[in-house]
Design a protein around this motif. Structure first.
Motif, PDB file in Angstrom:
ATOM      1  N   ALA A 175       0.816  -1.220   0.000  1.00  0.00           N
ATOM      2  CA  ALA A 175       0.000   0.000   0.000  1.00  0.00           C
ATOM      3  C   ALA A 175       0.848   1.269   0.000  1.00  0.00           C
ATOM      4  O   ALA A 175       0.315   2.358  -0.140  1.00  0.00           O
ATOM      5  CB  ALA A 175      -0.918   0.002   1.214  1.00  0.00           C
ATOM      6  N   ILE A 176       2.139   1.120   0.136  1.00  0.00           N
ATOM      7  CA  ILE A 176       3.024   2.278   0.225  1.00  0.00           C
ATOM      8  C   ILE A 176       3.484   2.678  -1.178  1.00  0.00           C
ATOM      9  O   ILE A 176       3.930   1.828  -1.948  1.00  0.00           O
ATOM     10  CB  ILE A 176       4.232   1.948   1.120  1.00  0.00           C
ATOM     11  N   PRO A 177       3.393   3.955  -1.520  1.00  0.00           N
ATOM     12  CA  PRO A 177       3.835   4.387  -2.848  1.00  0.00           C
ATOM     13  C   PRO A 177       5.355   4.264  -2.987  1.00  0.00           C
ATOM     14  O   PRO A 177       6.100   4.469  -2.026  1.00  0.00           O
ATOM     15  CB  PRO A 177       3.397   5.851  -2.928  1.00  0.00           C
ATOM     16  N   GLN A 178       5.775   3.921  -4.182  1.00  0.00           N
ATOM     17  CA  GLN A 178       7.202   3.775  -4.460  1.00  0.00           C
ATOM     18  C   GLN A 178       7.706   5.018  -5.188  1.00  0.00           C
ATOM     19  O   GLN A 178       7.006   5.584  -6.027  1.00  0.00           O
ATOM     20  CB  GLN A 178       7.448   2.544  -5.332  1.00  0.00           C
ATOM     21  N   ALA A 179       8.915   5.424  -4.888  1.00  0.00           N
ATOM     22  CA  ALA A 179       9.523   6.569  -5.568  1.00  0.00           C
ATOM     23  C   ALA A 179       9.939   6.157  -6.969  1.00  0.00           C
ATOM     24  O   ALA A 179      10.398   5.041  -7.195  1.00  0.00           O
ATOM     25  CB  ALA A 179      10.728   7.062  -4.786  1.00  0.00           C
ATOM     26  N   GLU A 233      12.506  11.761   1.720  1.00  0.00           N
ATOM     27  CA  GLU A 233      11.337  12.037   2.564  1.00  0.00           C
ATOM     28  C   GLU A 233      10.325  10.893   2.479  1.00  0.00           C
ATOM     29  O   GLU A 233       9.780  10.460   3.499  1.00  0.00           O
ATOM     30  CB  GLU A 233      10.683  13.347   2.135  1.00  0.00           C
ATOM     31  N   LEU A 234      10.102  10.385   1.274  1.00  0.00           N
ATOM     32  CA  LEU A 234       9.179   9.264   1.097  1.00  0.00           C
ATOM     33  C   LEU A 234       9.690   8.023   1.814  1.00  0.00           C
ATOM     34  O   LEU A 234       8.926   7.338   2.498  1.00  0.00           O
ATOM     35  CB  LEU A 234       8.987   8.970  -0.402  1.00  0.00           C
ATOM     36  N   ASN A 290      12.201   6.812 -10.545  1.00  0.00           N
ATOM     37  CA  ASN A 290      13.574   7.236 -10.857  1.00  0.00           C
ATOM     38  C   ASN A 290      13.644   8.712 -11.229  1.00  0.00           C
ATOM     39  O   ASN A 290      14.681   9.341 -11.085  1.00  0.00           O
ATOM     40  CB  ASN A 290      14.144   6.390 -11.997  1.00  0.00           C
ATOM     41  N   THR A 291      12.529   9.278 -11.699  1.00  0.00           N
ATOM     42  CA  THR A 291      12.525  10.679 -12.110  1.00  0.00           C
ATOM     43  C   THR A 291      12.345  11.638 -10.940  1.00  0.00           C
ATOM     44  O   THR A 291      12.536  12.841 -11.102  1.00  0.00           O
ATOM     45  CB  THR A 291      11.400  10.926 -13.131  1.00  0.00           C
ATOM     46  N   ASP A 292      11.968  11.112  -9.778  1.00  0.00           N
ATOM     47  CA  ASP A 292      11.777  11.972  -8.601  1.00  0.00           C
ATOM     48  C   ASP A 292      13.119  12.476  -8.090  1.00  0.00           C
ATOM     49  O   ASP A 292      14.143  11.806  -8.213  1.00  0.00           O
ATOM     50  CB  ASP A 292      11.055  11.208  -7.488  1.00  0.00           C
ATOM     51  N   ASP A 293      13.083  13.671  -7.480  1.00  0.00           N
ATOM     52  CA  ASP A 293      14.328  14.221  -6.946  1.00  0.00           C
ATOM     53  C   ASP A 293      14.747  13.501  -5.661  1.00  0.00           C
ATOM     54  O   ASP A 293      13.951  12.832  -5.016  1.00  0.00           O
ATOM     55  CB  ASP A 293      14.225  15.731  -6.739  1.00  0.00           C
ATOM     56  N   GLU A 346       8.703   5.013   8.874  1.00  0.00           N
ATOM     57  CA  GLU A 346       7.903   5.296  10.071  1.00  0.00           C
ATOM     58  C   GLU A 346       6.656   4.417  10.120  1.00  0.00           C
ATOM     59  O   GLU A 346       6.223   4.013  11.193  1.00  0.00           O
ATOM     60  CB  GLU A 346       7.504   6.762  10.103  1.00  0.00           C
ATOM     61  N   VAL A 347       6.091   4.115   8.968  1.00  0.00           N
ATOM     62  CA  VAL A 347       4.908   3.256   8.905  1.00  0.00           C
ATOM     63  C   VAL A 347       5.291   1.793   9.113  1.00  0.00           C
ATOM     64  O   VAL A 347       4.574   1.041   9.788  1.00  0.00           O
ATOM     65  CB  VAL A 347       4.179   3.440   7.557  1.00  0.00           C
ATOM     66  N   LEU A 348       6.414   1.392   8.551  1.00  0.00           N
ATOM     67  CA  LEU A 348       6.821  -0.010   8.599  1.00  0.00           C
ATOM     68  C   LEU A 348       7.390  -0.453   9.946  1.00  0.00           C
ATOM     69  O   LEU A 348       7.240  -1.619  10.317  1.00  0.00           O
ATOM     70  CB  LEU A 348       7.861  -0.294   7.522  1.00  0.00           C
TER      71      LEU A 348
END
Length: 127
Positions: free
Chosen positions: A11-15, A26-27, A17-20, A33-35
């Protein structure tokens, strides 16, 4: 806990490769923190399993020791040992059957390794 456990990492979004890098970090931090509470439950369960297996082995060794060969083992003790062995077999089968436990733990270790705070500690290498 095992019957109802569902993978948190799916359920956790994955970063992407184009993200800074700042967004990825931060993600990853928020994901960690959730895991962490879920992973702690899994680690506690594995530790319980390990401790119970060790206890069972000690009891069996004690019952078959040379000094106890002449004593009769009570039927109630045998019954409890059988119930404990059944519990261990069931717990082992459930732990092996739930692939989501391994998946969540793998995501946790990968996130710990990717953050600058360092790799997961030695006690996190339970699986």
């Amino acid at each position: 806990i095992i019957y109802t456990y569902r993978s948190v990492s799916k359920a956790i979004p994955q970063a992407k490769n184009t993200d800074d890098a700042k967004f990825k970090e931060e993600l990853n931090t928020k994901t960690l923190e959730v895991l962490v509470p879920e992973i702690q439950k899994v680690k506690d369960l594995y530790q319980f399993h390990k401790d119970t297996v060790n206890f069972f082995c000690v009891q069996i060794k004690h019952q078959v020791s040379d000094e106890r060969k002449t004593e009769v083992i009570s039927e109630e003790l045998l019954w409890h040992l059988i119930k404990l062995l059944d519990l261990l077999a069931l717990l082992d089968a459930l732990l092996n059957m739930k692939a989501c436990l391994v998946t969540d733990f793998s995501v946790y270790k990968r996130l710990c390794g990717s953050l600058k705070s360092g790799a997961p500690s030695e006690d996190s290498k339970v699986l």
